[in-house]
Design an enzyme around this catalytic site. Structure first.
Site, PDB file in Angstrom:
ATOM      1  N   LYS A 255      23.935   3.489  24.730  1.00 26.56           N
ATOM      2  CA  LYS A 255      25.055   4.031  23.959  1.00 26.56           C
ATOM      3  C   LYS A 255      25.121   3.264  22.637  1.00 26.56           C
ATOM      4  O   LYS A 255      25.700   2.193  22.550  1.00 26.56           O
ATOM      5  CB  LYS A 255      26.375   3.909  24.707  1.00 26.56           C
ATOM      6  CG  LYS A 255      27.498   4.642  23.982  1.00 26.56           C
ATOM      7  CD  LYS A 255      28.795   4.569  24.718  1.00 26.56           C
ATOM      8  CE  LYS A 255      29.848   5.396  23.971  1.00 26.56           C
ATOM      9  NZ  LYS A 255      30.044   4.956  22.575  1.00 26.56           N
TER      10      LYS A 255
ATOM     11  N   GLU B 167       0.839  -1.209   0.000  1.00 27.87           N
ATOM     12  CA  GLU B 167       0.000   0.000   0.000  1.00 27.87           C
ATOM     13  C   GLU B 167       0.870   1.254   0.000  1.00 27.87           C
ATOM     14  O   GLU B 167       0.593   2.220  -0.717  1.00 27.87           O
ATOM     15  CB  GLU B 167      -0.912   0.007   1.226  1.00 27.87           C
ATOM     16  CG  GLU B 167      -2.069  -0.973   1.158  1.00 27.87           C
ATOM     17  CD  GLU B 167      -2.831  -1.012   2.459  1.00 27.87           C
ATOM     18  OE1 GLU B 167      -2.404  -1.751   3.355  1.00 27.87           O
ATOM     19  OE2 GLU B 167      -3.833  -0.284   2.582  1.00 27.87           O
TER      20      GLU B 167
END
Length: 675
Positions: free
Chosen positions: A115, A34
């Protein structure tokens, strides 16, 4: 009837909405088919109506032109790196420093995040529109990657929502999912017989690719970890967490693993939780980041030239792998130091293939009690340097042969001598040992010594192997006909090298001392010795007591210098270099100034930038001769910062600390040397 303009605008809004849900909220509200259908409709409409294409259209993330090169771009404020710790004590010391700097006992709250192991970038939005992106670079100047960053689907080209600042800087990490990395490597190796070593390298290479369309294909992802509003927004935000949530509301991706912690226990629990999840994530992380949450306190605590004082990276312990030891080879260094290197079956650690690790010295071999074919544990210290951690002795074969440190040099067979104080074992045969000879000759003609352009290790190795040179003196008698017989050296290159050898004869006492390669005598120590003795003959005839008087030269280095000039072959070589080869130590002009105290006498000086009148080495030599003390780091104890063109972060650090700053014109006047 709906106009073409309205259709285009409607399609854009729908597609931008779907992108926001998919990349920011990790929610897929329509199928790929779509989405592709709507995207194609928009693309075809814009293709026929190019005057209606704005810079924030979803279609502008494909079909960009190929870049010829990346231009440099200055950051509005420095992009600093983070201080690291690998244990709880490091974090506790960090917190203790913060408490001390804010001078109160108020409870602190920290914002803890993942991190991400990616590529740091800065993105600028103006009036909510994406205008530029840059890599970190040196922290002050990065590469302009605007065209490539536009190709990353998770970076919105236009922000949505309210209270969007006129100018906004977003900072974060660009990374690649592990699953996409595996697919890319399969494709890359199939087509080019090459592969990326880890997802971070793949992300960095993709982000800097000359063709933005390739960047688009690589499916990079962006995640924000900070921002700067430049001016206050209508609604004042007081914490780092509030800023991140505001960025999220504007459509900027922020990783969902964020917690606010008020105690050490909470932070450690978060660290342990993420460590357990680490291997199950589809992207690489190497720890958590702990930041003071209050923006006011962040400002009060401040930053160093390298990193913010209010944040720290609490990294995971190095990853370990088990493998089999195949061999230990003993390498001979420039100064004769014997370094054992372990070779083992290759292992992947943090995405990097490792097959060898330095064992440093004899003590390490004895500590490990190494045997051939041992089962060993390998890690990467700081996730970088390969290290042999231990031996799993229970797996050792009964007839395993122990690895013994040699008693004789593996190259020249000279008996090795152990220096108990230095914990080093050396071959003392000097230039008669081929391994030392090659490295010593390369050092002698390297940049900070008697620099010869084009005379690299490969050429020197071949000259030694062909018997054309045995010591530095031989280089001054080389002719272009000698060099032409070497691999990849033609007439033009040979003449260039010969001319450079002639030019290098004019040098300074400091460079000459450094070139000799005396153990422990680096660039700084060579400068101190030159400044103390002034004349080469005084140095050659000095005794241990005199050498011990030089500030910054310890007993070990003093002994090394004394032993070097006490060796007859070394003295003869130095004399021949001066008298026969014609090396001229051009320090007379400096010597005249040296006898009396100058403006720079006993002053601590730091240099930054490029200088018009001198090379960096020449300027250091002049300042040392004037009694200055040269340092690489700015501190409150620094007396002067001397700066040239293209200066770096040291300039701003000096301003912050009220260090006296001297420009090139003032410098020329102060040292009283004609340009």
């Amino acid at each position: 009837m709906t106009s073409t303009k309205d259709k285009i605008e409607k399609l854009r809004k729908i597609l931008l909405k779907y992108e926001y849900f998919y990349h920011t909220l990790n929610q897929s509200i329509i199928s790929d088919a779509e989405y592709d259908y709507l995207f194609r409709q928009l693309y075809e409409l814009e293709l026929k109506n190019k005057e209606l294409i704005p810079s924030d259209s979803p279609t502008q993330k494909v079909g960009s032109h190929i870049l010829q090169k990346f231009k440099k771009i200055k950051h509005f404020s420095p992009m600093l790196s983070l201080e690291n710790t690998f244990d709880v004590n490091g974090y506790l010391n960090f917190k203790k420093r913060i408490k001390k700097s804010i001078h109160n006992n108020e409870p602190l709250s920290f914002c803890c995040e993942l991190k991400l192991d990616g590529v740091a970038i800065s993105i600028i939005y103006e009036e909510g529109i994406f205008v530029r992106a840059a890599t970190r670079g040196d922290g002050f100047e990065g590469e302009n990657i605007t065209s490539n960053a536009r190709m990353i689907d998770s970076i919105p080209l236009k922000l949505k929502g309210i209270d969007i600042p006129k100018r906004l800087e977003i900072r974060g990490e660009v990374f690649m999912l592990k699953s996409n990395f595996i697919k890319l490597n399969k494709k890359y190796k199939l087509n080019q017989n090459k592969y990326f070593s880890n997802p971070r390298n793949a992300a960095a290479g993709s982000l800097r690719h000359i063709d933005p369309n390739i960047t688009a294909e690589r499916k990079l992802i962006f995640s924000c970890h900070g921002c700067d509003f430049f001016v206050k927004t209508n609604k004042e935000l007081t914490t780092h967490y509030q800023r991140l949530m505001k960025c999220l509301s504007w459509g900027i991706p922020v990783n969902k693993e964020i917690v606010i912690c008020s105690s050490d226990i909470e932070i450690i629990q978060f660290y342990k939780k993420i460590a357990q999840k680490r291997n199950f994530l589809d992207f690489d992380i190497d720890g958590i980041v702990i930041k003071v949450n209050s923006l006011e306190l962040q400002k009060k605590i401040g930053s160093t030239t390298k990193s913010p004082r209010w944040a720290i990276a609490f990294k995971f312990s190095p990853k370990e792998r088990i493998t089999t030891l195949n061999d230990v080879k003993f390498q001979v260094g420039r100064t004769g130091v014997i370094t054992p290197v372990a070779y083992f079956n290759p292992v992947y650690i943090s995405g990097v293939m490792i097959s060898k690790a330095s064992l440093h010295n004899k003590n390490e071999i004895e500590r490990l009690n190494l045997h051939f074919n041992d089962t060993i544990t390998i890690c990467r210290s700081g996730d970088v340097i390969p290290r042999l951690l231990n031996v799993i002795e229970i797996r050792r074969c009964d007839n395993a042969k122990k690895i013994i440190f040699p008693s004789f040099c593996p190259v020249c067979n000279t008996e090795l001598l152990e220096n108990i104080e230095e914990k080093l074992i050396r071959c003392h045969s000097g230039l008669t040992c081929d391994a030392q000879k090659k490295q010593a000759l390369y050092h002698f003609f390297s940049k900070k010594s008697l620099y010869v352009v084009g005379l690299g290790p490969k050429i020197i190795n071949e000259l030694v192997e062909k018997g054309l040179v045995k010591n530095p003196i031989d280089f001054f008698y080389l002719k272009d006909i000698d060099l032409i017989q070497l691999k990849n050296v033609g007439k033009r290159k040979s003449i260039k090298i010969i001319n450079s050898i002639k030019k290098c004869k004019k040098t300074t006492l400091k460079c000459f001392i450094y070139a000799l390669g005396i153990p422990g005598v680096g660039e700084v120590v060579a400068g101190k010795i030159a400044n103390y003795f002034i004349k080469l003959d005084k140095l050659m005839n000095s005794n241990i007591l005199e050498l011990n008087c030089i500030s910054g030269v310890g007993k070990i280095i003093s002994n090394n210098i004394f032993n070097y000039f006490s060796t007859i072959s070394n003295r003869e070589m130095v004399v021949k270099l001066i008298k026969q080869a014609g090396i001229f130590l051009n320090d007379q002009e400096i010597h005249k100034i040296n006898s009396e105290k100058t403006y720079f006498f006993n002053k601590k000086i730091v240099l930054t930038g490029v200088f018009k009148s001198f090379s960096r080495i020449e300027l250091k030599t002049i300042l040392l001769s004037l009694g200055a003390k040269i340092s690489n780091n700015i501190s409150r104890k620094t007396d002067f910062l001397i700066y040239g063109n293209n200066f770096g972060s040291k300039f701003f650090r000096a301003k912050d600390l009220d260090v006296k700053i001297i420009n090139q014109e003032e410098l020329n006047s102060l040292i009283r040397i004609k340009e």
